[in-house]
Scaffold this motif. Structure first.
Motif: not given
Length: 331
Positions: A3-10, A16-26, A306-312
């Motif tokens: 699924k997609k989550i929001v992260v930032f690397e700087e 700086v907010l990025k929507l990236v793929p993420h493997e769900e964990r238990r 909406t989530l893809p517009d998180i930066c806005e």
């Protein structure tokens, strides 16, 4: 499942907010995994991605305190919810570890609340940060009661509006401040007894006039900085100034002589005093939840992204144009 989550690397601005793929964990022991349906945005999250918050992010970092959704899975030892439950999240965890921005989130079970069923996902994502912050300050710490007067600065924020609603519920007089006149009528409609427009009025003269020279019994302030001096002048003898933010990034000026002359108490506060204490959290959730269920409290949502517009959405958060809560819908 990915699924997609929001992260930032700087550290930095909204971009700086990025929507990236993420493997769900238990979920681990004592944790719950949610399918996120909506997010509530908060000033704390903007400060966090800038590196100016109480918690300093370890990069790359997740982000986000407030969400609503459906329980997907539970870890060992969790008995408070089961898969399929509709819930919302209380800010009671490290944001960098359990940040909820995204399509999925894993959070401590103690931070998961079955909110009133009458609330939509958007409304449920706009509840706990604002109402618990205000509830803790006004009642758990400030002992606000019927007949008392509270001054709420920067009152068009979601926390400010929550404080107005809660003050009204106990029969207290809420005086709101806002910088411009455009939000004055909306604050009155929200339940403020009076509104001071600080760009147009002298806040000390206006507040003393409203209170017939007595001053106010409690001040709830997220600004701090140079504004603490005038707040001390407004405060009644023996009253309390509760500071829960630092919107003014200048060095705070402690109002020593008014504090001495009036016996004032100036106190720093965050909602974590409430959410990190099981007993106080349970009491606050019961009180706020019952008022929500009865329709006596109503989350005010300014705008939905909406989530893809998180930066806005974050750029709008920093614009200070909003009245109430900014919500992000997660399809």
């Amino acid at each position: 499942m990915t699924k997609k989550i929001v992260v930032f690397e700087e550290l930095g601005g909204p971009d700086v907010l990025k929507l990236v793929p993420h493997e769900e964990r238990r979920p681990a022991i004592g944790e719950v995994r949610l399918e996120v349906k909506a997010l509530g945005l908060n000033r704390a999250e903007a400060l966090f991605r800038q590196g100016k918050y109480l918690e300093i992010p370890e990069l790359p970092s997740r982000i986000g305190y407030e969400a609503s959704g459906v329980v997907e899975a539970i870890g060992n030892g969790v008995t408070s919810v089961v898969p399929g439950d509709v819930v919302s999240v209380v800010p009671a965890f490290e944001m960098g570890v359990h940040g909820v921005y995204g399509e999925t989130a894993v959070v401590p079970a103690r931070a998961v609340i079955k909110h009133p069923s009458k609330l939509s996902f958007s409304e449920a994502a706009a509840v706990w940060m604002q109402y618990l912050t205000a509830y803790g300050a006004l009642f758990d710490i400030g002992y606000l009661t019927e007949g008392k007067t509270i001054l709420i600065t920067a009152a068009s924020s979601s926390v400010g509006i929550a404080a107005i609603q809660l003050a009204r519920e106990v029969g207290a007089t809420a005086i709101a401040t806002t910088r411009g006149h455009l939000k004055k009528e909306r604050l009155l409609e929200a339940g403020a007894s009076a509104v001071i427009v600080t760009d147009e009025e002298n806040v000390v003269e206006a507040a003393m006039s409203i209170t017939d020279g007595k001053g106010v019994d409690l001040i709830f302030d997220p600004v701090a900085g140079a504004g603490l001096g005038p707040l001390a002048e407004i405060a009644a003898p023996g009253s309390q100034i509760i500071v829960y933010g630092a919107l003014d990034q200048s060095t705070p000026v402690f109002p020593l002589f008014p504090a001495l002359a009036k016996g004032l108490s100036l106190r720093g506060y965050t909602l974590f005093e409430i959410t990190n204490d099981d007993e106080r959290l349970a009491a606050a959730v019961r009180a706020v939840g019952s008022m929500l269920e009865a329709g006596r409290l109503t989350p005010v949502i300014d705008r939905t992204f909406t989530l893809p517009d998180i930066c806005e959405a974050h750029a709008y958060l920093e614009s200070n144009l909003q009245f109430g809560k900014i919500v992000v819908s997660v399809p």
